[in-house]
Design a protein around this motif. Structure first.
Motif, PDB file in Angstrom:
ATOM      1  N   ALA A 100      -0.719   5.043  -8.659  1.00  0.00           N
ATOM      2  CA  ALA A 100      -1.296   4.111  -7.684  1.00  0.00           C
ATOM      3  C   ALA A 100      -2.636   3.558  -8.156  1.00  0.00           C
ATOM      4  N   TRP A 134       5.055  -2.759 -12.159  1.00  0.00           N
ATOM      5  CA  TRP A 134       4.943  -1.692 -13.139  1.00  0.00           C
ATOM      6  C   TRP A 134       6.061  -1.768 -14.162  1.00  0.00           C
ATOM      7  N   ARG A 163      -2.994   1.310 -12.829  1.00  0.00           N
ATOM      8  CA  ARG A 163      -1.881   0.421 -13.141  1.00  0.00           C
ATOM      9  C   ARG A 163      -2.314  -0.474 -14.288  1.00  0.00           C
ATOM     10  N   LYS A 196       7.620   8.464  -9.870  1.00  0.00           N
ATOM     11  CA  LYS A 196       6.552   7.890  -9.041  1.00  0.00           C
ATOM     12  C   LYS A 196       5.598   7.104  -9.937  1.00  0.00           C
ATOM     13  N   LEU A 232       0.817  -1.210   0.000  1.00  0.00           N
ATOM     14  CA  LEU A 232       0.000   0.000   0.000  1.00  0.00           C
ATOM     15  C   LEU A 232       0.855   1.266   0.000  1.00  0.00           C
ATOM     16  N   ASN A 233       2.168   1.103  -0.048  1.00  0.00           N
ATOM     17  CA  ASN A 233       3.085   2.243  -0.061  1.00  0.00           C
ATOM     18  C   ASN A 233       3.275   2.780  -1.476  1.00  0.00           C
ATOM     19  N   LYS A 234       3.735   4.023  -1.561  1.00  0.00           N
ATOM     20  CA  LYS A 234       4.064   4.611  -2.861  1.00  0.00           C
ATOM     21  C   LYS A 234       5.266   3.878  -3.430  1.00  0.00           C
ATOM     22  N   LYS A 257       5.914  -5.126  -7.410  1.00  0.00           N
ATOM     23  CA  LYS A 257       4.971  -4.250  -6.728  1.00  0.00           C
ATOM     24  C   LYS A 257       5.574  -3.502  -5.559  1.00  0.00           C
TER      25      LYS A 257
END
Length: 61
Positions: free
Chosen positions: A27, A43, A30, A24, A13-15, A54
């Motif tokens: 979120a 990604w 994707r 960046k 759940l983190n950036k 991830k």
């Protein structure tokens, strides 16, 4: 927990930032580029085309 101990079943759940260019990752939008990203998350950086899991760890090809 270190990167080597992380399971593919975990949820991140983190950036996430690209390990190569520090871009960046989006979120909410994707779009998986391959079957691995579809199944396990991850990604492909839109700026430098680096593939990562991830958690933002670079995937060697």
């Amino acid at each position: 927990m270190s990167d080597t101990e992380r399971s593919q079943m975990e949820i991140n759940l983190n950036k996430v930032f690209c390990p190569k260019c520090d871009e960046k990752m989006p979120a909410l939008l994707r779009i998986p580029k391959n079957i691995q990203q579809l199944m396990w998350g991850g990604w492909t950086c839109p700026k430098c085309d680096c593939k990562m899991d991830k958690f933002g760890k670079k995937i060697s090809e």
